[in-house]
Motif scaffolding. Structure first.
Motif, PDB file in Angstrom:
ATOM      1  N   PHE A 161       0.840  -1.188   0.000  1.00 54.40           N
ATOM      2  CA  PHE A 161       0.000   0.000   0.000  1.00 54.40           C
ATOM      3  C   PHE A 161       0.878   1.242   0.000  1.00 54.40           C
ATOM      4  O   PHE A 161       1.874   1.296   0.719  1.00 54.40           O
ATOM      5  CB  PHE A 161      -0.920   0.012   1.234  1.00 54.40           C
ATOM      6  CG  PHE A 161      -1.836  -1.172   1.321  1.00 54.40           C
ATOM      7  CD1 PHE A 161      -3.016  -1.204   0.613  1.00 54.40           C
ATOM      8  CD2 PHE A 161      -1.491  -2.271   2.086  1.00 54.40           C
ATOM      9  CE1 PHE A 161      -3.856  -2.296   0.672  1.00 54.40           C
ATOM     10  CE2 PHE A 161      -2.323  -3.369   2.163  1.00 54.40           C
ATOM     11  CZ  PHE A 161      -3.504  -3.392   1.451  1.00 54.40           C
ATOM     12  N   GLY A 162       0.488   2.218  -0.803  1.00 53.39           N
ATOM     13  CA  GLY A 162       1.254   3.452  -0.892  1.00 53.39           C
ATOM     14  C   GLY A 162       1.877   3.660  -2.254  1.00 53.39           C
ATOM     15  O   GLY A 162       2.461   4.703  -2.524  1.00 53.39           O
ATOM     16  N   SER A 163       1.740   2.661  -3.142  1.00 50.10           N
ATOM     17  CA  SER A 163       2.278   2.803  -4.494  1.00 50.10           C
ATOM     18  C   SER A 163       1.384   3.680  -5.354  1.00 50.10           C
ATOM     19  O   SER A 163       1.851   4.496  -6.142  1.00 50.10           O
ATOM     20  CB  SER A 163       2.422   1.427  -5.147  1.00 50.10           C
ATOM     21  OG  SER A 163       3.327   0.620  -4.433  1.00 50.10           O
ATOM     22  N   THR A 164       0.073   3.488  -5.202  1.00 51.13           N
ATOM     23  CA  THR A 164      -0.891   4.238  -6.002  1.00 51.13           C
ATOM     24  C   THR A 164      -1.465   5.410  -5.221  1.00 51.13           C
ATOM     25  O   THR A 164      -1.535   6.527  -5.708  1.00 51.13           O
ATOM     26  CB  THR A 164      -2.025   3.308  -6.459  1.00 51.13           C
ATOM     27  OG1 THR A 164      -1.463   2.230  -7.207  1.00 51.13           O
ATOM     28  CG2 THR A 164      -3.010   4.058  -7.336  1.00 51.13           C
ATOM     29  N   PHE A 165      -1.900   5.149  -3.999  1.00 46.47           N
ATOM     30  CA  PHE A 165      -2.385   6.213  -3.115  1.00 46.47           C
ATOM     31  C   PHE A 165      -1.223   6.615  -2.216  1.00 46.47           C
ATOM     32  O   PHE A 165      -1.026   6.060  -1.136  1.00 46.47           O
ATOM     33  CB  PHE A 165      -3.581   5.726  -2.294  1.00 46.47           C
ATOM     34  CG  PHE A 165      -4.773   5.361  -3.131  1.00 46.47           C
ATOM     35  CD1 PHE A 165      -5.552   6.345  -3.720  1.00 46.47           C
ATOM     36  CD2 PHE A 165      -5.105   4.037  -3.351  1.00 46.47           C
ATOM     37  CE1 PHE A 165      -6.655   6.020  -4.494  1.00 46.47           C
ATOM     38  CE2 PHE A 165      -6.208   3.696  -4.120  1.00 46.47           C
ATOM     39  CZ  PHE A 165      -6.974   4.696  -4.697  1.00 46.47           C
ATOM     40  N   THR A 166      -0.440   7.584  -2.672  1.00 43.44           N
ATOM     41  CA  THR A 166       0.816   7.911  -2.001  1.00 43.44           C
ATOM     42  C   THR A 166       0.616   8.492  -0.603  1.00 43.44           C
ATOM     43  O   THR A 166       1.563   8.502   0.189  1.00 43.44           O
ATOM     44  CB  THR A 166       1.620   8.918  -2.841  1.00 43.44           C
ATOM     45  OG1 THR A 166       0.786  10.024  -3.194  1.00 43.44           O
ATOM     46  CG2 THR A 166       2.109   8.253  -4.126  1.00 43.44           C
ATOM     47  N   PHE A 167      -0.604   8.964  -0.289  1.00 42.45           N
ATOM     48  CA  PHE A 167      -0.817   9.517   1.044  1.00 42.45           C
ATOM     49  C   PHE A 167      -0.647   8.439   2.117  1.00 42.45           C
ATOM     50  O   PHE A 167      -0.323   8.739   3.269  1.00 42.45           O
ATOM     51  CB  PHE A 167      -2.201  10.165   1.156  1.00 42.45           C
ATOM     52  CG  PHE A 167      -3.350   9.205   1.062  1.00 42.45           C
ATOM     53  CD1 PHE A 167      -3.834   8.560   2.188  1.00 42.45           C
ATOM     54  CD2 PHE A 167      -3.952   8.950  -0.164  1.00 42.45           C
ATOM     55  CE1 PHE A 167      -4.901   7.676   2.097  1.00 42.45           C
ATOM     56  CE2 PHE A 167      -5.007   8.068  -0.264  1.00 42.45           C
ATOM     57  CZ  PHE A 167      -5.480   7.430   0.876  1.00 42.45           C
ATOM     58  N   ILE A 168      -0.831   7.164   1.731  1.00 51.10           N
ATOM     59  CA  ILE A 168      -0.620   6.077   2.690  1.00 51.10           C
ATOM     60  C   ILE A 168       0.856   5.990   3.051  1.00 51.10           C
ATOM     61  O   ILE A 168       1.224   5.827   4.215  1.00 51.10           O
ATOM     62  CB  ILE A 168      -1.115   4.737   2.096  1.00 51.10           C
ATOM     63  CG1 ILE A 168      -2.613   4.808   1.815  1.00 51.10           C
ATOM     64  CG2 ILE A 168      -0.816   3.585   3.053  1.00 51.10           C
ATOM     65  CD1 ILE A 168      -3.173   3.553   1.161  1.00 51.10           C
ATOM     66  N   GLU A 175       7.436   5.768   3.529  1.00 53.71           N
ATOM     67  CA  GLU A 175       7.692   4.376   3.188  1.00 53.71           C
ATOM     68  C   GLU A 175       6.390   3.657   2.822  1.00 53.71           C
ATOM     69  O   GLU A 175       5.359   3.860   3.471  1.00 53.71           O
ATOM     70  CB  GLU A 175       8.357   3.647   4.365  1.00 53.71           C
ATOM     71  CG  GLU A 175       9.732   4.167   4.716  1.00 53.71           C
ATOM     72  CD  GLU A 175      10.763   3.865   3.647  1.00 53.71           C
ATOM     73  OE1 GLU A 175      10.604   2.841   2.952  1.00 53.71           O
ATOM     74  OE2 GLU A 175      11.720   4.651   3.498  1.00 53.71           O
ATOM     75  N   LYS A 176       6.453   2.817   1.798  1.00 57.89           N
ATOM     76  CA  LYS A 176       5.296   1.994   1.438  1.00 57.89           C
ATOM     77  C   LYS A 176       5.046   0.958   2.528  1.00 57.89           C
ATOM     78  O   LYS A 176       5.978   0.528   3.216  1.00 57.89           O
ATOM     79  CB  LYS A 176       5.521   1.293   0.097  1.00 57.89           C
ATOM     80  CG  LYS A 176       5.701   2.253  -1.066  1.00 57.89           C
ATOM     81  CD  LYS A 176       6.024   1.495  -2.337  1.00 57.89           C
ATOM     82  CE  LYS A 176       6.295   2.466  -3.488  1.00 57.89           C
ATOM     83  NZ  LYS A 176       6.664   1.740  -4.725  1.00 57.89           N
TER      84      LYS A 176
END
Length: 238
Positions: A161-168, A175-176
């Motif tokens: 998580f965090g690759s597409t929705f970078t706010f995560i 960090e992803k």
């Protein structure tokens, strides 16, 4: 009666008439963007926005649009909302826009969006069309997220998580977030093949086969129960 119609418009696409898993519509983006759960969810959101907005506007204008230019008018309306969604995603969710690529623009000719406009929104009221759009959007999102979940877990061994929705990733100090499910220190039980386009077909086939097996089981069980009930009724009459 109206409440029942509203309920049916919303609930039917979630399972009984799921646009992907039952009607087998929208297969191209379903196979292309479902490498990860995050990208699948993002596509589902954009798809739902376009479908709901186009359904509502087409329903509101259904008595005004001339029969001779009905389909071109629907395409113009859908294209307008696709353009708006494309611009908004590019501005506020650039990673999602980059991940989905051309498939955002191809929502203009998505057979589900145009099909619901032609088959439902053009013949029903605004409320029913709104619920139909939400139901089909959620149903399609659930379907592609299911495929994305299976492909990512089995194909990479983890969920990221965090690759597409970078706010995560931003919430995690840049960090992803990785959830290791089939991977660990010294072992990797993932199947990279499932992350490939051919793997998408395989996963879709397995999901469809599973759904068909469940449906057949329920149908056969209902028939057996009906026979037993009829037999019991005859015995009681004797």
């Amino acid at each position: 009666m109206a409440k029942n119609n509203h309920k049916e418009s919303f609930l039917s696409p979630l399972w009984n008439a799921n646009p992907l898993l039952v009607s087998l519509l929208g297969l191209c983006p379903a196979l292309a963007v479902t490498k990860t759960l995050e990208a699948s969810f993002g596509m589902g959101i954009l798809f739902t926005l376009v479908l709901v907005c186009s359904n509502v506007l087409i329903s509101a204008l259904r008595k005004i649009i001339p029969e001779e230019v009905r389909t071109p008018s629907y395409i113009v309306i859908i294209a307008t909302f696709v353009t708006l969604v494309k611009m908004l995603s590019e501005a506020f969710l650039p990673e999602l826009y980059s991940t989905l690529g051309v498939f955002v623009s191809l929502l203009v000719v998505n057979c589900i969006v145009l099909g619901r406009a032609e088959a439902f929104a053009s013949k029903n009221g605004v409320v029913d069309s709104l619920l139909d759009g939400i139901g089909n959007g959620i149903g399609y999102t659930i379907a592609i997220c299911l495929i994305g979940l299976i492909r990512e877990v089995l194909g990479t061994g983890m969920l990221t998580f965090g690759s597409t929705f970078t706010f995560i990733a931003d919430l995690n100090g840049g960090e992803k977030v990785h959830l290791y499910l089939l991977k660990g220190p010294g072992y990797d039980a993932s199947f990279f093949f499932l992350s490939s386009p051919a793997g998408g077909f395989l996963v879709l086939g397995i999901v469809l086969a599973t759904i068909m097996a469940i449906s057949n089981y329920k149908t056969n069980k209902a028939k057996v129960d009906a026979r037993l009930a009829a037999k019991k009724a005859k015995e009681e009459q004797k």
